[in-house]
Design a protein around this motif. Structure first.
Motif, PDB file in Angstrom:
ATOM      1  N   SER A 157       2.913   0.644  -1.687  1.00  0.00           N
ATOM      2  CA  SER A 157       1.677   1.224  -2.231  1.00  0.00           C
ATOM      3  C   SER A 157       0.578   1.267  -1.172  1.00  0.00           C
ATOM      4  O   SER A 157      -0.193   2.232  -1.102  1.00  0.00           O
ATOM      5  CB  SER A 157       1.199   0.400  -3.437  1.00  0.00           C
ATOM      6  OG  SER A 157       2.122   0.475  -4.502  1.00  0.00           O
ATOM      7  N   MET A 158       0.511   0.213  -0.349  1.00  0.00           N
ATOM      8  CA  MET A 158      -0.468   0.183   0.740  1.00  0.00           C
ATOM      9  C   MET A 158      -0.224   1.341   1.702  1.00  0.00           C
ATOM     10  O   MET A 158      -1.156   2.033   2.126  1.00  0.00           O
ATOM     11  CB  MET A 158      -0.387  -1.150   1.485  1.00  0.00           C
ATOM     12  CG  MET A 158      -1.389  -1.282   2.617  1.00  0.00           C
ATOM     13  SD  MET A 158      -1.079  -2.762   3.620  1.00  0.00           S
ATOM     14  CE  MET A 158      -1.508  -4.037   2.443  1.00  0.00           C
ATOM     15  N   LYS A 159       1.044   1.558   2.046  1.00  0.00           N
ATOM     16  CA  LYS A 159       1.415   2.658   2.939  1.00  0.00           C
ATOM     17  C   LYS A 159       1.030   4.004   2.319  1.00  0.00           C
ATOM     18  O   LYS A 159       0.485   4.884   2.993  1.00  0.00           O
ATOM     19  CB  LYS A 159       2.925   2.625   3.209  1.00  0.00           C
ATOM     20  CG  LYS A 159       3.427   3.789   4.060  1.00  0.00           C
ATOM     21  CD  LYS A 159       4.937   3.746   4.228  1.00  0.00           C
ATOM     22  CE  LYS A 159       5.689   4.154   2.974  1.00  0.00           C
ATOM     23  NZ  LYS A 159       5.613   5.617   2.711  1.00  0.00           N
ATOM     24  N   ASP A 160       1.300   4.161   1.020  1.00  0.00           N
ATOM     25  CA  ASP A 160       0.979   5.410   0.329  1.00  0.00           C
ATOM     26  C   ASP A 160      -0.525   5.697   0.388  1.00  0.00           C
ATOM     27  O   ASP A 160      -0.945   6.834   0.617  1.00  0.00           O
ATOM     28  CB  ASP A 160       1.437   5.351  -1.134  1.00  0.00           C
ATOM     29  CG  ASP A 160       2.961   5.339  -1.265  1.00  0.00           C
ATOM     30  OD1 ASP A 160       3.651   5.667  -0.275  1.00  0.00           O
ATOM     31  OD2 ASP A 160       3.446   4.999  -2.365  1.00  0.00           O
ATOM     32  N   GLY A 161      -1.319   4.651   0.167  1.00  0.00           N
ATOM     33  CA  GLY A 161      -2.774   4.813   0.226  1.00  0.00           C
ATOM     34  C   GLY A 161      -3.243   5.205   1.614  1.00  0.00           C
ATOM     35  O   GLY A 161      -4.123   6.062   1.779  1.00  0.00           O
ATOM     36  N   LYS A 167      -2.227   8.877   2.362  1.00  0.00           N
ATOM     37  CA  LYS A 167      -3.078   9.826   1.634  1.00  0.00           C
ATOM     38  C   LYS A 167      -4.427   9.981   2.328  1.00  0.00           C
ATOM     39  O   LYS A 167      -4.925  11.100   2.513  1.00  0.00           O
ATOM     40  CB  LYS A 167      -3.281   9.349   0.189  1.00  0.00           C
ATOM     41  CG  LYS A 167      -4.116  10.313  -0.643  1.00  0.00           C
ATOM     42  CD  LYS A 167      -4.261   9.834  -2.077  1.00  0.00           C
ATOM     43  CE  LYS A 167      -5.102  10.812  -2.900  1.00  0.00           C
ATOM     44  NZ  LYS A 167      -5.288  10.337  -4.295  1.00  0.00           N
ATOM     45  N   GLU A 168      -5.007   8.855   2.746  1.00  0.00           N
ATOM     46  CA  GLU A 168      -6.311   8.898   3.424  1.00  0.00           C
ATOM     47  C   GLU A 168      -6.195   9.612   4.771  1.00  0.00           C
ATOM     48  O   GLU A 168      -7.063  10.406   5.147  1.00  0.00           O
ATOM     49  CB  GLU A 168      -6.836   7.476   3.622  1.00  0.00           C
ATOM     50  CG  GLU A 168      -8.218   7.386   4.262  1.00  0.00           C
ATOM     51  CD  GLU A 168      -9.338   7.817   3.345  1.00  0.00           C
ATOM     52  OE1 GLU A 168     -10.488   7.912   3.835  1.00  0.00           O
ATOM     53  OE2 GLU A 168      -9.086   8.059   2.142  1.00  0.00           O
ATOM     54  N   THR A 199       1.197  -5.322  -8.884  1.00  0.00           N
ATOM     55  CA  THR A 199       2.108  -4.215  -8.583  1.00  0.00           C
ATOM     56  C   THR A 199       2.497  -3.503  -9.881  1.00  0.00           C
ATOM     57  O   THR A 199       2.288  -4.040 -10.983  1.00  0.00           O
ATOM     58  CB  THR A 199       3.384  -4.717  -7.891  1.00  0.00           C
ATOM     59  OG1 THR A 199       4.077  -5.612  -8.778  1.00  0.00           O
ATOM     60  CG2 THR A 199       3.071  -5.439  -6.594  1.00  0.00           C
ATOM     61  N   GLN A 225      -5.531  -4.310  -5.082  1.00  0.00           N
ATOM     62  CA  GLN A 225      -5.497  -2.848  -5.050  1.00  0.00           C
ATOM     63  C   GLN A 225      -4.910  -2.411  -3.703  1.00  0.00           C
ATOM     64  O   GLN A 225      -5.649  -2.038  -2.788  1.00  0.00           O
ATOM     65  CB  GLN A 225      -6.903  -2.280  -5.238  1.00  0.00           C
ATOM     66  CG  GLN A 225      -7.550  -2.684  -6.554  1.00  0.00           C
ATOM     67  CD  GLN A 225      -8.878  -1.985  -6.778  1.00  0.00           C
ATOM     68  OE1 GLN A 225      -8.920  -0.778  -7.073  1.00  0.00           O
ATOM     69  NE2 GLN A 225      -9.962  -2.714  -6.648  1.00  0.00           N
ATOM     70  N   VAL A 234      -3.322   0.232  -2.744  1.00  0.00           N
ATOM     71  CA  VAL A 234      -3.628   1.609  -2.355  1.00  0.00           C
ATOM     72  C   VAL A 234      -5.012   1.670  -1.715  1.00  0.00           C
ATOM     73  O   VAL A 234      -5.222   2.324  -0.682  1.00  0.00           O
ATOM     74  CB  VAL A 234      -3.547   2.558  -3.568  1.00  0.00           C
ATOM     75  CG1 VAL A 234      -4.064   3.949  -3.204  1.00  0.00           C
ATOM     76  CG2 VAL A 234      -2.113   2.649  -4.085  1.00  0.00           C
ATOM     77  N   LYS A 269      -6.071   2.780   2.109  1.00  0.00           N
ATOM     78  CA  LYS A 269      -7.065   3.827   2.342  1.00  0.00           C
ATOM     79  C   LYS A 269      -8.245   3.294   3.155  1.00  0.00           C
ATOM     80  O   LYS A 269      -8.723   3.958   4.085  1.00  0.00           O
ATOM     81  CB  LYS A 269      -7.568   4.374   1.001  1.00  0.00           C
ATOM     82  CG  LYS A 269      -6.543   5.183   0.218  1.00  0.00           C
ATOM     83  CD  LYS A 269      -7.101   5.690  -1.093  1.00  0.00           C
ATOM     84  CE  LYS A 269      -8.149   6.752  -0.890  1.00  0.00           C
ATOM     85  NZ  LYS A 269      -8.590   7.355  -2.179  1.00  0.00           N
TER      86      LYS A 269
END
Length: 299
Positions: free
Chosen positions: A45-49, A52-53, A246, A265, A267, A271
């Motif tokens: 999720s951290m990677k996804d955020g 996206k940023e 999670t 959080q 994500v 970001k």
């Protein structure tokens, strides 16, 4: 070709090289991100955020997986240095081991931002994370409130990876909140390395050796979910609180398998890390510590 003409050509080539070099440095929007593991949904999720940023801001983000191996982590950073990134975000495998790895980037004057876990050495621009000490305290207070009618409260604690700042700080906050509570006993406190399977096996062993307890505090949701599986097999019903918030953890809370989770959080962490790296690349100053809000997720 006479010497004068050759000299002019050499000077022109050098000038073009310098100009192109300056242009590439000014236009370099490449950020490196080294993540401890992508086997854990929290870090996915951290990677996804972060991705996206980076896409929104027009940065080229290179994400590398350390697979929970400090040696791999170091080689990842060395690779990013060779790639010529303008900033590196590191989610350390181990707060102590990462120190020398950070110094590799320091030698090349590449700014370093750590996220979720602190580094015990090396020069950093910023550290981005939830307040893990506060989260540990809130987990303890939740258990105390949930079991306030019991004369004696017996607790099992599943610790994260030894040496990581997240495990250290969550444990610190948890134990500080319980200090002086005469009706509280920690019957077992063992590491399970933030891993679901290890959480399962450690919990199975604790159930066999010390079956009398009322609550489990796991320092992340993965270990909590492993513990839940062991508890179900043993037909044992106790309060279980995890940490991270999670998707799997929150789903387990909704179903009643877990009692609560201290929700980070990830994500937002990802970001914020990319946004902060971008500011540093642009010459802006950022805070040495950037906290991310946490909440208790319960049914």
């Amino acid at each position: 070709m006479n010497k004068k003409l050759l000299s002019i050509i050499v000077m022109l080539v050098m000038a073009i090289g310098l100009l192109s070099g300056c242009s590439s440095n000014n236009d370099n929007k490449k950020i490196g991100m080294v993540i401890s593991t992508l086997d854990n949904p929290f870090f996915v999720s951290m990677k996804d955020g972060a991705e996206k940023e980076a896409k929104e801001k027009g940065y080229d983000l290179v994400v590398l997986n350390s697979q929970n191996d400090p040696g791999k982590e170091r080689s990842n950073v060395e690779d990013l240095v060779q790639l010529g990134v303008s900033a590196i975000i590191i989610n350390p495998t181990d707060s102590e081991a990462v120190s020398n790895t950070i110094k590799v980037a320091n030698k090349s004057n590449i700014p370093i931002i750590t996220v979720d876990r602190q580094a015990n050495g090396g020069k950093l621009v910023s550290f981005i994370a939830s307040d893990n000490i506060k989260g540990g305290k809130e987990a303890a207070e939740f258990i105390l409130n949930k079991l306030k009618n019991k004369s004696t409260i017996k607790i099992v604690e599943l610790q994260g990876t030894p040496g990581s700042s997240a495990s250290r700080d969550r444990g610190k906050g948890f134990h500080e909140a319980l200090a002086g509570k005469k009706n509280v006993e920690i019957v077992s406190s063992q590491p399970a390395d933030f891993d679901r399977q290890k959480g399962l096996s450690v919990m199975e062993n604790i159930i066999q050796s010390k079956p009398d307890f009322d609550a489990v505090f796991a320092q992340n949701d993965e270990m909590a979910l492993g513990a839940v599986k062991a508890l179900k097999t043993a037909n044992k019903h106790v309060v279980v609180i995890g940490f991270d918030g999670t998707l799997d953890g929150e789903t387990a809370v909704k179903s009643g398998d877990m009692t609560a989770t201290i929700a980070q959080q990830p994500v937002v962490e990802g970001k914020t890390a990319v946004d902060s790296a971008g500011k540093v690349m642009e010459g802006q100053s950022i805070k040495e510590y950037i906290p991310i809000d946490i909440v208790i997720f319960k049914k």
